[in-house]
Scaffold this active site. Structure first.
Site, PDB file in Angstrom:
ATOM      1  N   LYS A   1       0.843  -1.201   0.000  1.00 11.55           N
ATOM      2  CA  LYS A   1       0.000   0.000   0.000  1.00 11.55           C
ATOM      3  C   LYS A   1       0.887   1.265   0.000  1.00 11.55           C
ATOM      4  CE  LYS A   1      -3.602  -2.480  -0.371  1.00 11.55           C
ATOM      5  NZ  LYS A   1      -4.413  -3.162   0.594  1.00 11.55           N
TER       6      LYS A   1
HETATM    7  C1  LIG Z   1      -5.410  -4.275   0.969  1.00 11.51           C
HETATM    8  C2  LIG Z   1      -6.899  -4.127   0.984  1.00 11.51           C
HETATM    9  C3  LIG Z   1      -7.695  -4.445   2.089  1.00 11.51           C
HETATM   10  C4  LIG Z   1      -7.162  -5.152   3.280  1.00 11.51           C
HETATM   11  O1  LIG Z   1      -6.094  -4.535   3.874  1.00 11.51           O
HETATM   12  P1  LIG Z   1      -5.258  -5.329   4.987  1.00 11.51           P
HETATM   13  O2  LIG Z   1      -4.537  -4.242   5.707  1.00 11.51           O
HETATM   14  O3  LIG Z   1      -4.356  -6.268   4.252  1.00 11.51           O
HETATM   15  O4  LIG Z   1      -6.244  -6.037   5.853  1.00 11.51           O
HETATM   16  C5  LIG Z   1      -9.039  -4.153   2.042  1.00 11.51           C
HETATM   17  N1  LIG Z   1      -9.602  -3.617   0.958  1.00 11.51           N
HETATM   18  C6  LIG Z   1      -8.889  -3.327  -0.142  1.00 11.51           C
HETATM   19  C7  LIG Z   1      -9.581  -2.699  -1.304  1.00 11.51           C
HETATM   20  C8  LIG Z   1      -7.520  -3.591  -0.171  1.00 11.51           C
HETATM   21  O5  LIG Z   1      -6.819  -3.349  -1.278  1.00 11.51           O
END
Ligand SMILES: *Cc1c(COP(=O)(O)O)cnc(C)c1O
Length: 396
Positions: A198
């Site tokens: 991210k």
């Molecule tokens: C990465 C992601 C999540 C989950 O994030 P985590 O921190 O890995 O739990 C939820 N929704 C979307 C759209 C994502 O890309």
């Protein structure tokens, strides 16, 4: 950054594999994590408090930020605090990660999937309106790739029907909508992710943001076993440290100080990270313009796209398939991905709700033609040129 490896005794040099995403972690993060490790406080404590405060300040203040060990945990806390339960429906897009919808199932609620707008790849608001039933309790807006949904329309719809709004902002740090940062809009809760790929990362982690004090309180209690005092409070307040009360069967969703120490450093770098992502996105727009590709929608004039992902689609009439593009990139040492296999194609969601591709024509068509190409802050201009050259080669 130069990454090359030697291909055996001939000393023939081949460029290293260029991954689709890579976190950028520097000496600052290493030093901050070391300091946290040596501090004696490794679980949730002063660094997490500081990270939460700095996150709220980054968003401009006036909100409560609650650090959690994943965005998935944060989405679960949000729906729980909003009172979502068995029989309730939560409307969202089919073009998302399964975390968005699995949290509704944790609570016995049913996600209702809606098709996308083919230009933005975000939820289609007309179809969202049509999906509202007497059981609908909430809308989950996913800001796909880092481009905000039309939140003015979604919030107006929610107000008209008395629905709650949760933003899955896993891709959207920082993004704006109508000039306002995601996290500062009038939704009930916004959830960010700090997963490895991210826009900032703590390895695993997330942040829940709300301006509603009652929701914030409930989410803080449920983040740590339903205890009415967290460990930091127990060891810093005047009431005996050993005493706490359990008021609900909560979860274990707190973020460690080790992760928060890293998060503080990543957050400080976010303006530079964003500038780099914007630069790379602009460069892709320029260099890919002549290829038979549908390039991603940019944010409206005056708004910020977080550019978590750069998703291209094959134009109608392209001579190769999506899978051939991915294979072609891979053959040239370049990673890529697909965001996402839409939820209606996954066995669990498909079978539980009898979903078929023809119910989601836009998302399904987008899925068949889409590739996420490398976009990360640590890639060099030369890395990016390799991707452009490879695509030219494959599609030309
Ligand atoms: C990465 C992601 C999540 C989950 O994030 P985590 O921190 O890995 O739990 C939820 N929704 C979307 C759209 C994502 O890309």
């Amino acid at each position: 950054m130069q990454r090359i490896w030697s291909d055996g005794p001939t000393h023939h040099m081949k460029p290293a594999f260029l991954p689709f995403a890579l976190p950028e972690i520097g000496d600052e993060e290493v030093a901050a994590v070391s300091e946290a490790l040596r501090s004696g406080w490794v679980t949730t404590g002063p660094k997490t408090k500081e990270f939460e405060q700095q996150f709220s300040a980054f968003l401009g203040g006036g909100v409560d930020s609650i650090a959690v060990n994943s965005a998935t945990a944060g989405l679960h806390l949000a729906l729980e605090a909003l009172g979502i339960g068995p029989g309730d429906e939560v409307i969202t897009t089919t073009l998302t990660f399964t975390a968005t919808t699995e949290v509704a199932r944790y609570l016995g609620a049913d996600p209702v999937l809606v098709d996308i707008d083919p230009v933005t790849l975000n939820i289609d608001v007309t179809k969202l309106r049509a999906a509202i039933t007497p059981r609908t309790k909430a809308i989950m807006a996913v800001h796909y790739a880092g481009l905000s949904c039309p939140m003015d329309q979604i919030l107006a719809l929610a107000q008209e029907y008395g629905l709650k709004v949760v933003e899955d902002a896993a891709h959207a740090l920082p993004a704006t909508c109508g000039g306002i940062l995601v996290g500062q809009l009038q939704s009930d809760v916004t959830v960010f992710s700090f997963y490895a790929n991210k826009t900032i990362t703590t390895g695993e982690g997330g942040m829940v943001v709300t301006r509603d004090a009652a929701l914030a309180h409930r989410m803080k209690v449920m983040r740590l076993h339903g205890m009415n005092r967290d460990a930091f409070d127990r060891f810093t307040s005047k009431t005996p440290a050993w005493y706490y009360e359990v008021i609900a069967p909560g979860f274990k969703y707190n973020l460690t100080d080790i992760a928060s120490a890293m998060g503080i450093q990543q957050l400080a770098k976010l303006p530079r990270f964003l500038a780099r992502r914007q630069y790379l996105a602009a460069r892709y727009f320029d260099k890919l313009a002549a290829l038979p590709l549908v390039l991603p929608a940019d944010a409206p004039q005056g708004d910020v796209h977080a550019w978590h992902l750069y998703v291209v689609r094959l134009a109608a009439g392209a001579k190769v398939s999506r899978d051939e593009v991915i294979q072609g990139l891979s053959d040239r040492g370049i990673g890529s991905s697909v965001h996402y296999v839409p939820l209606h194609r996954h066995p669990y969601w498909r079978d539980r709700y009898q979903l078929t591709p023809d119910m989601f024509p836009q998302a399904d068509a987008a899925y068949q033609s889409m590739v996420s190409i490398p976009l990360f802050t640590a890639m060099s201009d030369a890395d990016q040129d390799r991707v452009v050259d490879a695509l030219q080669d494959i599609l030309g």
